[in-house]
Write an enzyme that holds these catalytic residues in place. Sequence first.
Site, PDB file in Angstrom:
ATOM      1  N   LYS A  54       0.416  -1.536  -0.099  1.00 43.06           N
ATOM      2  CA  LYS A  54       0.297  -0.197  -0.245  1.00 43.06           C
ATOM      3  C   LYS A  54       0.715   0.970   0.018  1.00 43.06           C
ATOM      4  O   LYS A  54       1.105   2.201  -0.284  1.00 43.06           O
ATOM      5  CB  LYS A  54      -0.788   0.121   1.148  1.00 43.06           C
ATOM      6  N   GLN A  98      -4.061  -1.943   9.454  1.00 40.41           N
ATOM      7  CA  GLN A  98      -4.147  -3.363   9.067  1.00 40.41           C
ATOM      8  C   GLN A  98      -4.896  -4.358   9.845  1.00 40.41           C
ATOM      9  O   GLN A  98      -4.075  -4.670  10.656  1.00 40.41           O
ATOM     10  CB  GLN A  98      -2.800  -3.504   8.909  1.00 40.41           C
ATOM     11  N   ASP A 121     -10.971   2.950   4.501  1.00 47.91           N
ATOM     12  CA  ASP A 121     -10.701   1.784   4.210  1.00 47.91           C
ATOM     13  C   ASP A 121     -12.280   0.829   4.915  1.00 47.91           C
ATOM     14  O   ASP A 121     -12.943   0.335   4.482  1.00 47.91           O
ATOM     15  CB  ASP A 121      -9.491   0.485   5.163  1.00 47.91           C
TER      16      ASP A 121
END
Length: 284
Positions: A54, A98, A121
């Site tokens: 990313k 994450q 996200d």
Amino acid sequence: MTAQIIDGTAVAAKAYDRIQADVQEFTRIYGRAPVLATVLVGDDPASQTYVRMKANRCKSVGMESRRIEIPAEASTEEVVARIEELSQDPGVDGILLQHPVPAHVDGRAAFEAIIPSKDVDGVTYASFAKMALGATGFRAATPGGILSLLDAYDVPLAGKHAVVIGRSPILGKPAGMLLLERDATVTYCHSKTKDLDAIVSTADIVIAAVGRPELIQGSWIKPGAVVIDAGYNPGNVGDVEYEKASEAASLITPVPGGVGPMTIATLLEQTVAAALDARTLTAT
Ligand code: NAP
């Protein structure tokens, strides 16, 4: 019938061209690039790889990423406090936590520490509710990427029977919600579902989001169905029996090179949008 491949890498490449142009424009106007903070709790090698991918992508389109590493033994309170700091930091536009986080950390509490305006996200309750109700907001990145892939190949959704196998909060459940918003008739399947094969065989669109190698057998796929395989299992194996399914499907995503690339593209698109929203809101 041999399926046409849905080339996620190519669709993502076009998205990156658009993102790069938007980033250049943003940087010209505001004097700095959009910033994505990536939060990694612990040192799981797969998570480290995902975070690195990313960050590299951010760099490739001219965005900045800020890597926050939190030791594996950190408590929920410590993780939440660090994410809350990022939520308040005007130098950060988007926050990616994450996941999974270590088992002793309350993952939901950590997600909820992300201010919704930086939830690029799409993991918070607020983002999920907006997405489910069709309001403007950030989509969960993988389901958002799946919709972009379907749109890139002009797959009609209205009135089609979409079968989503998997109901996780970050993947299966939001994927079904997005399809419902687009007027598909959605059936969710999960670990307690009976006669999975019979249900899948009625699908016009199959979304596999399980994490079990080749659980979805090729013989279950209705001729002409569109197959999206979000599963990623060791050895580059998806959740769908790819070769056999390709004989029946009209369109199919490969693993890798299908859903994965568009997930990261969606994350970056949403980070640019968050950065722009923050400036627009400050200006008004
Ligand atoms: P998860 O949280 O473990 O959820 C798995 C889902 O599959 C659950 O809803 C579970 O049902 C269901 N399931 C398990 N066994 C089943 C069975 N035998 N029959 C039917 N359903 C079954 O996993 P996830 O985070 O959603 O991830 C799923 C897969 O997608 C993994 O391979 C992951 O690596 C991949 N993934 C890919 C991306 C990407 O960017 N490409 C992003 C995220 C995840 P219950 O709810 O009943 O337990």
